[in-house]
Design an enzyme around this catalytic site. Structure first.
Site, PDB file in Angstrom:
ATOM      1  N   PRO A  73       0.825  -1.216   0.000  1.00 56.47           N
ATOM      2  CA  PRO A  73       0.000   0.000   0.000  1.00 56.47           C
ATOM      3  C   PRO A  73       0.857   1.263   0.000  1.00 56.47           C
ATOM      4  O   PRO A  73       0.390   2.328  -0.383  1.00 56.47           O
ATOM      5  CB  PRO A  73      -0.800  -0.098   1.304  1.00 56.47           C
ATOM      6  CG  PRO A  73      -0.666  -1.502   1.782  1.00 56.47           C
ATOM      7  CD  PRO A  73       0.602  -2.040   1.202  1.00 56.47           C
ATOM      8  N   GLU A  91       0.482  -6.731   8.621  1.00 59.61           N
ATOM      9  CA  GLU A  91       0.546  -5.262   8.608  1.00 59.61           C
ATOM     10  C   GLU A  91       1.624  -4.733   7.680  1.00 59.61           C
ATOM     11  O   GLU A  91       1.650  -3.541   7.361  1.00 59.61           O
ATOM     12  CB  GLU A  91       0.761  -4.724  10.029  1.00 59.61           C
ATOM     13  CG  GLU A  91      -0.489  -4.759  10.898  1.00 59.61           C
ATOM     14  CD  GLU A  91      -1.685  -4.042  10.247  1.00 59.61           C
ATOM     15  OE1 GLU A  91      -1.585  -2.830  10.008  1.00 59.61           O
ATOM     16  OE2 GLU A  91      -2.705  -4.704   9.984  1.00 59.61           O
ATOM     17  N   ARG A 121      -0.703  -9.239 -21.198  1.00 62.04           N
ATOM     18  CA  ARG A 121      -1.389  -8.858 -22.437  1.00 62.04           C
ATOM     19  C   ARG A 121      -0.603  -7.844 -23.258  1.00 62.04           C
ATOM     20  O   ARG A 121      -0.961  -7.583 -24.413  1.00 62.04           O
ATOM     21  CB  ARG A 121      -2.816  -8.399 -22.158  1.00 62.04           C
ATOM     22  CG  ARG A 121      -2.946  -7.243 -21.219  1.00 62.04           C
ATOM     23  CD  ARG A 121      -4.401  -7.030 -20.842  1.00 62.04           C
ATOM     24  NE  ARG A 121      -5.254  -6.733 -21.988  1.00 62.04           N
ATOM     25  CZ  ARG A 121      -5.170  -5.631 -22.725  1.00 62.04           C
ATOM     26  NH1 ARG A 121      -4.269  -4.718 -22.428  1.00 62.04           N
ATOM     27  NH2 ARG A 121      -5.972  -5.428 -23.752  1.00 62.04           N
ATOM     28  N   ASP A 131      -6.499   0.666 -26.162  1.00 62.59           N
ATOM     29  CA  ASP A 131      -6.872   0.583 -24.748  1.00 62.59           C
ATOM     30  C   ASP A 131      -7.081   1.955 -24.140  1.00 62.59           C
ATOM     31  O   ASP A 131      -6.296   2.875 -24.360  1.00 62.59           O
ATOM     32  CB  ASP A 131      -5.781  -0.118 -23.927  1.00 62.59           C
ATOM     33  CG  ASP A 131      -5.900  -1.623 -23.992  1.00 62.59           C
ATOM     34  OD1 ASP A 131      -6.987  -2.107 -24.353  1.00 62.59           O
ATOM     35  OD2 ASP A 131      -4.918  -2.314 -23.669  1.00 62.59           O
TER      36      ASP A 131
HETATM   37  C1  9D3 Z   1      -1.373   1.088   8.492  1.00 58.65           C
HETATM   38  C2  9D3 Z   1      -2.505   0.952   7.558  1.00 58.65           C
HETATM   39  N1  9D3 Z   1      -2.305   0.082   6.413  1.00 58.65           N
HETATM   40  C3  9D3 Z   1      -1.139   0.513   5.598  1.00 58.65           C
HETATM   41  C4  9D3 Z   1      -1.570   1.429   4.493  1.00 58.65           C
HETATM   42  C5  9D3 Z   1      -2.169  -1.317   6.803  1.00 58.65           C
HETATM   43  C6  9D3 Z   1      -2.225  -2.272   5.701  1.00 58.65           C
HETATM   44  C7  9D3 Z   1      -3.288  -2.300   4.805  1.00 58.65           C
HETATM   45  C8  9D3 Z   1      -3.350  -3.263   3.806  1.00 58.65           C
HETATM   46  C9  9D3 Z   1      -1.207  -3.188   5.562  1.00 58.65           C
HETATM   47  C10 9D3 Z   1      -1.272  -4.138   4.563  1.00 58.65           C
HETATM   48  C11 9D3 Z   1      -2.342  -4.178   3.687  1.00 58.65           C
HETATM   49  C12 9D3 Z   1      -2.399  -5.240   2.658  1.00 58.65           C
HETATM   50  N2  9D3 Z   1      -2.405  -4.683   1.296  1.00 58.65           N
HETATM   51  C13 9D3 Z   1      -1.426  -4.941   0.436  1.00 58.65           C
HETATM   52  O1  9D3 Z   1      -0.525  -5.690   0.739  1.00 58.65           O
HETATM   53  C14 9D3 Z   1      -1.438  -4.271  -0.838  1.00 58.65           C
HETATM   54  C15 9D3 Z   1      -2.345  -3.339  -1.421  1.00 58.65           C
HETATM   55  C16 9D3 Z   1      -3.568  -2.748  -0.958  1.00 58.65           C
HETATM   56  O2  9D3 Z   1      -4.074  -3.020   0.138  1.00 58.65           O
HETATM   57  N3  9D3 Z   1      -4.196  -1.850  -1.762  1.00 58.65           N
HETATM   58  C17 9D3 Z   1      -3.720  -1.512  -3.000  1.00 58.65           C
HETATM   59  N4  9D3 Z   1      -2.591  -2.027  -3.468  1.00 58.65           N
HETATM   60  C18 9D3 Z   1      -1.918  -2.925  -2.675  1.00 58.65           C
HETATM   61  S1  9D3 Z   1      -0.486  -3.642  -3.098  1.00 58.65           S
HETATM   62  C19 9D3 Z   1      -0.382  -4.508  -1.697  1.00 58.65           C
END
Ligand code: 9D3
Length: 234
Positions: free
Chosen positions: A91, A118, A156, A171
């Site tokens: 994230p 996390e 793709r 696209d």
């Molecule tokens: C502290 C709040 N969050 C961090 C922004 C905690 C958190 C949320 C979601 C920790 C890990 C995750 C799991 N998500 C992913 O690993 C992830 C993800 C996503 O949640 N949204 C968009 N792209 C991605 S790429 C990996």
């Protein structure tokens, strides 16, 4: 191209890798995808990949030892001679877009690391990861679905993966404009007719109508895309 995926849920990828354009690209040898269980690089009896966060707080953090061992087994150590690009789906990563997919599609090997819990111990990121990518500003439970988005989007773009290369050049996010409405048979469905111009046989009129509809829907739903193209488009 070769893609290695590191995950604690390898079974999630099985049907995904068999279906559609991606399944076909794999069968044709355009891309080889190998999904690896991160727990294979653990040495303890419980095959543990996570531990409590230093400093306290909720949830668990991915331990660095199995991650770095796995990444180095698949890609070698982080160095200027590394051929693979090691991507952590996170994230906190930079947001993936069509241009980013295009850059990934040029690489000869990708290692996609799926985080869970996390997050990932920062030392593993520093030691072994080249790039962090997010697929958008919404919360998922891990990097597996984002890794699938990368695999599908990259596959793709590989030459020969999509039957008609026109459909890649056209696209939405390659042209910077959304697609307009599409119709197929029957000509009237529940009282709704297909727009007359599409059955007129006038190819120039069809092209003009489609361009207008596409510009219209983009202006209303995604004005940011038109702005990025330059205001002369509107
Ligand atoms: C502290 C709040 N969050 C961090 C922004 C905690 C958190 C949320 C979601 C920790 C890990 C995750 C799991 N998500 C992913 O690993 C992830 C993800 C996503 O949640 N949204 C968009 N792209 C991605 S790429 C990996």
């Amino acid at each position: 191209m070769r893609i290695d995926v590191l995950t604690i849920f390898p079974q999630l990828f099985e049907p995904f890798l068999r279906a559609g354009i991606l399944g076909h690209a794999i069968a044709e040898g355009l891309v080889a995808v190998s999904v690896r269980d991160l727990r294979d690089w653990t040495h303890d009896r419980h095959r543990s990949v996570d531990d409590a966060p230093y400093g306290g707080g909720p949830g668990m953090v991915m331990r660095p030892e199995p991650l770095v061992a796995a990444i180095e087994a698949l890609a070698g150590p982080r160095s200027s001679q590394r051929r693979a690009l090691v991507v952590l789906l996170s994230p906190q990563g930079q947001r993936l877009d069509q241009a980013g997919l295009g850059a990934l599609a040029e690489r000869e090997q990708l290692v996609l690391v799926c985080g869970r819990y996390e997050g990932v111990d920062q030392r593993a990121i520093e030691l072994a990861v080249d790039l962090e990518l997010s697929i958008g500003d919404y919360v998922l439970s891990g990097g597996e679905v984002p890794a699938m988005a990368v695999i599908e989007g990259v596959a793709r773009l590989l030459p020969g993966a999509v039957g008609n290369p026109e459909s890649i050049r056209g696209d939405s996010f390659a042209t910077g404009i959304l697609g307009g409405p599409q119709y197929t048979r029957p000509p009237v469905f529940r009282g709704l007719a297909v727009p007359e111009v599409l059955v007129s046989g006038n190819h120039a009129a069809v092209a003009e109508w489609r361009a207008e509809r596409a510009r219209d829907i983009t202006r209303r739903r995604r004005p940011d895309l038109l702005a990025a193209l330059g205001e002369e488009e509107s």
